[in-house]
Design a protein around this motif. Structure first.
Motif, PDB file in Angstrom:
ATOM      1  N   ARG A 108       0.741  -1.241  -0.003  1.00 23.91           N
ATOM      2  CA  ARG A 108       0.097  -0.074  -0.048  1.00 23.91           C
ATOM      3  C   ARG A 108       0.876   1.403   0.063  1.00 23.91           C
ATOM      4  O   ARG A 108       0.486   2.291  -0.757  1.00 23.91           O
ATOM      5  CB  ARG A 108      -0.857  -0.105   1.127  1.00 23.91           C
ATOM      6  CG  ARG A 108      -1.975   1.182   1.186  1.00 23.91           C
ATOM      7  CD  ARG A 108      -3.153   1.038   2.243  1.00 23.91           C
ATOM      8  NE  ARG A 108      -3.765   2.206   2.071  1.00 23.91           N
ATOM      9  CZ  ARG A 108      -4.949   2.192   2.718  1.00 23.91           C
ATOM     10  NH1 ARG A 108      -5.319   1.352   3.863  1.00 23.91           N
ATOM     11  NH2 ARG A 108      -6.065   3.263   2.668  1.00 23.91           N
ATOM     12  N   GLU A 109       1.887   1.079   0.748  1.00 27.04           N
ATOM     13  CA  GLU A 109       3.020   2.552   0.887  1.00 27.04           C
ATOM     14  C   GLU A 109       3.409   2.735  -0.492  1.00 27.04           C
ATOM     15  O   GLU A 109       3.542   3.926  -0.927  1.00 27.04           O
ATOM     16  CB  GLU A 109       3.749   1.980   1.820  1.00 27.04           C
ATOM     17  CG  GLU A 109       4.888   3.327   2.266  1.00 27.04           C
ATOM     18  CD  GLU A 109       5.612   3.020   3.649  1.00 27.04           C
ATOM     19  OE1 GLU A 109       6.677   3.461   3.363  1.00 27.04           O
ATOM     20  OE2 GLU A 109       5.253   2.328   4.453  1.00 27.04           O
ATOM     21  N   ALA A 110       4.114   1.467  -1.189  1.00 27.49           N
ATOM     22  CA  ALA A 110       4.949   1.929  -2.332  1.00 27.49           C
ATOM     23  C   ALA A 110       3.605   2.128  -3.527  1.00 27.49           C
ATOM     24  O   ALA A 110       3.897   2.893  -4.479  1.00 27.49           O
ATOM     25  CB  ALA A 110       5.212   0.459  -2.757  1.00 27.49           C
ATOM     26  N   ALA A 111       2.348   1.399  -3.454  1.00 26.27           N
ATOM     27  CA  ALA A 111       1.487   1.778  -4.465  1.00 26.27           C
ATOM     28  C   ALA A 111       0.750   3.223  -4.501  1.00 26.27           C
ATOM     29  O   ALA A 111       0.625   3.968  -5.390  1.00 26.27           O
ATOM     30  CB  ALA A 111       0.327   0.582  -4.464  1.00 26.27           C
ATOM     31  N   THR A 112       0.673   3.480  -3.059  1.00 25.90           N
ATOM     32  CA  THR A 112       0.178   5.047  -2.803  1.00 25.90           C
ATOM     33  C   THR A 112       1.479   6.017  -3.564  1.00 25.90           C
ATOM     34  O   THR A 112       0.839   7.097  -4.137  1.00 25.90           O
ATOM     35  CB  THR A 112       0.049   5.347  -1.433  1.00 25.90           C
ATOM     36  OG1 THR A 112      -1.046   4.523  -0.908  1.00 25.90           O
ATOM     37  CG2 THR A 112      -0.207   6.646  -1.035  1.00 25.90           C
ATOM     38  N   GLU A 136      -8.123 -12.165  -3.815  1.00 26.94           N
ATOM     39  CA  GLU A 136      -8.633 -11.172  -3.155  1.00 26.94           C
ATOM     40  C   GLU A 136      -7.660 -10.093  -2.312  1.00 26.94           C
ATOM     41  O   GLU A 136      -7.950  -8.999  -2.087  1.00 26.94           O
ATOM     42  CB  GLU A 136      -9.517 -11.867  -1.760  1.00 26.94           C
ATOM     43  CG  GLU A 136     -10.490 -12.714  -2.392  1.00 26.94           C
ATOM     44  CD  GLU A 136     -11.400 -13.237  -1.199  1.00 26.94           C
ATOM     45  OE1 GLU A 136     -11.599 -12.847  -0.039  1.00 26.94           O
ATOM     46  OE2 GLU A 136     -11.800 -14.386  -1.522  1.00 26.94           O
ATOM     47  N   ALA A 137      -6.256 -10.514  -2.081  1.00 29.00           N
ATOM     48  CA  ALA A 137      -5.361  -9.640  -1.428  1.00 29.00           C
ATOM     49  C   ALA A 137      -5.376  -8.443  -2.390  1.00 29.00           C
ATOM     50  O   ALA A 137      -5.049  -7.503  -1.923  1.00 29.00           O
ATOM     51  CB  ALA A 137      -4.072 -10.503  -0.917  1.00 29.00           C
ATOM     52  N   ARG A 144      -8.669  -0.415  -0.952  1.00 30.51           N
ATOM     53  CA  ARG A 144      -8.070   0.446  -0.117  1.00 30.51           C
ATOM     54  C   ARG A 144      -7.197   1.406  -0.606  1.00 30.51           C
ATOM     55  O   ARG A 144      -7.310   2.549   0.051  1.00 30.51           O
ATOM     56  CB  ARG A 144      -7.022  -0.288   0.771  1.00 30.51           C
ATOM     57  CG  ARG A 144      -7.812  -1.430   1.807  1.00 30.51           C
ATOM     58  CD  ARG A 144      -6.727  -2.080   2.852  1.00 30.51           C
ATOM     59  NE  ARG A 144      -5.640  -2.705   2.269  1.00 30.51           N
ATOM     60  CZ  ARG A 144      -5.969  -3.820   1.622  1.00 30.51           C
ATOM     61  NH1 ARG A 144      -7.031  -4.848   1.855  1.00 30.51           N
ATOM     62  NH2 ARG A 144      -4.785  -4.568   1.263  1.00 30.51           N
ATOM     63  N   LEU A 145      -6.755   1.496  -1.962  1.00 31.96           N
ATOM     64  CA  LEU A 145      -6.440   2.683  -2.582  1.00 31.96           C
ATOM     65  C   LEU A 145      -7.353   3.618  -3.159  1.00 31.96           C
ATOM     66  O   LEU A 145      -6.957   4.605  -3.527  1.00 31.96           O
ATOM     67  CB  LEU A 145      -5.248   2.041  -3.696  1.00 31.96           C
ATOM     68  CG  LEU A 145      -4.276   1.417  -3.267  1.00 31.96           C
ATOM     69  CD1 LEU A 145      -3.395   0.864  -4.288  1.00 31.96           C
ATOM     70  CD2 LEU A 145      -3.292   2.454  -2.606  1.00 31.96           C
ATOM     71  N   GLY A 146      -8.422   3.147  -3.224  1.00 31.21           N
ATOM     72  CA  GLY A 146      -9.538   3.966  -3.532  1.00 31.21           C
ATOM     73  C   GLY A 146     -10.196   3.777  -4.810  1.00 31.21           C
ATOM     74  O   GLY A 146     -10.804   4.409  -5.531  1.00 31.21           O
ATOM     75  N   TRP A 176      -8.306  10.792  -6.573  1.00 31.32           N
ATOM     76  CA  TRP A 176      -7.354  10.512  -5.904  1.00 31.32           C
ATOM     77  C   TRP A 176      -7.005  11.480  -4.587  1.00 31.32           C
ATOM     78  O   TRP A 176      -7.005  12.599  -4.833  1.00 31.32           O
ATOM     79  CB  TRP A 176      -5.950  10.293  -6.457  1.00 31.32           C
ATOM     80  CG  TRP A 176      -4.757  10.112  -5.858  1.00 31.32           C
ATOM     81  CD1 TRP A 176      -3.644  11.105  -5.967  1.00 31.32           C
ATOM     82  CD2 TRP A 176      -4.333   8.983  -5.110  1.00 31.32           C
ATOM     83  NE1 TRP A 176      -2.520   9.991  -5.281  1.00 31.32           N
ATOM     84  CE2 TRP A 176      -3.260   8.926  -4.733  1.00 31.32           C
ATOM     85  CE3 TRP A 176      -5.172   7.715  -5.030  1.00 31.32           C
ATOM     86  CZ2 TRP A 176      -2.354   7.954  -4.020  1.00 31.32           C
ATOM     87  CZ3 TRP A 176      -4.756   6.603  -4.294  1.00 31.32           C
ATOM     88  CH2 TRP A 176      -3.196   6.858  -3.720  1.00 31.32           C
ATOM     89  N   ARG A 177      -6.837  10.956  -3.430  1.00 30.45           N
ATOM     90  CA  ARG A 177      -6.735  11.995  -2.299  1.00 30.45           C
ATOM     91  C   ARG A 177      -7.858  12.924  -1.931  1.00 30.45           C
ATOM     92  O   ARG A 177      -7.538  14.075  -1.530  1.00 30.45           O
ATOM     93  CB  ARG A 177      -5.210  12.575  -2.489  1.00 30.45           C
ATOM     94  CG  ARG A 177      -4.229  12.039  -2.628  1.00 30.45           C
ATOM     95  CD  ARG A 177      -3.547  11.592  -1.585  1.00 30.45           C
ATOM     96  NE  ARG A 177      -2.245  10.691  -1.781  1.00 30.45           N
ATOM     97  CZ  ARG A 177      -1.626  10.142  -0.696  1.00 30.45           C
ATOM     98  NH1 ARG A 177      -2.011   9.922   0.283  1.00 30.45           N
ATOM     99  NH2 ARG A 177      -0.522   9.379  -1.232  1.00 30.45           N
TER     100      ARG A 177
END
Length: 178
Positions: A108-112, A136-137, A144-146, A176-177
Motif C-alpha cells: 500500500r505504501e509503495a502503490a500510494t 482477494e489480497a 483500499r487505494l480508493g 485520488w486523495r
C-alpha cells in the motif's frame, strides 16, 4: 527514485534480477502469475523493466526497505500492453512483493507513492490495476487505494485460462486523495 516513510522505490541495477528470482519466484508469490518461472524468464522481465525506465522515465521499480536495504519486490507504473486487454495504452499500477513482507503495509505504501507519481508527475487522468477475482489480497488493496471495479473492462487473458476473467480496477485523478 521515490522515497516513502519506510521504502525506497528505485531503478533496476546489476544484480537485481538475481534478487528478484530469489525472493519473488516462489509458488505463493507466483500463484496468480502463471506459476514459478525460469531464471532466464525473470531476467527478461527485469531487463524489460529497466528498459521502460530508460525509455519512459517510469517502471515497476525495485522496492527496498530503508531500514536494512532488503529487496522486497517491485511496485510502480507501466503502460498496459496486454494485446488481449481492454486497457491497452493506459497507465497501470502494479506490484509484486516477497511473501515474508506481506501484511505489513509495504504494498500500500509503495502503490500510494506510485499513484502520486502518476497523477502529480506524469499528469495521468486515470490509472488502472488488474488481477483475478480469486486474488482477494490484490483487489483488496486496490479498494483500499480508493480504486473502483470496472466490470465493463474485464477480459479473458488466454495465458491464464484457469483464472479468467482478468478484472479491472480504476482510479481517476479527481478521486485520488479526496
Amino acid at each position: 527514485m521515490i522515497e516513502t516513510e519506510r521504502l525506497i522505490l528505485r531503478n533496476w541495477r546489476e544484480g537485481d534480477a538475481d534478487l528478484f528470482h530469489l525472493h519473488t519466484n516462489t509458488p505463493a508469490v507466483m500463484r496468480w502469475l502463471g506459476g514459478v518461472k525460469s531464471r532466464e524468464a525473470l531476467r527478461e522481465v527485469s531487463e524489460r523493466l529497466a528498459r521502460w525506465q530508460a525509455e519512459r522515465g517510469f517502471t515497476l521499480w525495485v522496492v527496498e526497505r530503508k531500514e536494512d536495504g532488503a529487496f522486497l519486490g517491485f511496485c510502480g507504473l507501466k503502460i498496459a500492453d496486454d494485446p488481449h486487454g481492454s486497457i491497452k495504452g493506459e497507465y497501470e499500477v502494479g506490484w509484486r512483493f516477497r511473501e515474508d513482507s506481506w501484511g505489513q503495509g509495504y504494498a500500500r505504501e509503495a502503490a500510494t507513492s506510485s499513484l502520486d507519481h502518476a497523477f502529480d508527475r506524469l499528469g495521468a487522468e486515470r490509472v488502472y490495476a488488474i488481477t483475478f477475482n480469486q486474488n482477494e489480497a490484490s483487489w483488496g488493496l486496490m479498494r483500499r487505494l480508493g480504486m473502483r471495479r470496472r466490470e465493463d473492462l474485464d477480459y479473458d487473458d488466454p495465458r491464464f485460462p484457469d483464472l479468467n476473467p482478468t478484472i479491472i480496477y480504476e482510479i481517476e485523478k479527481k478521486d485520488w486523495r479526496r
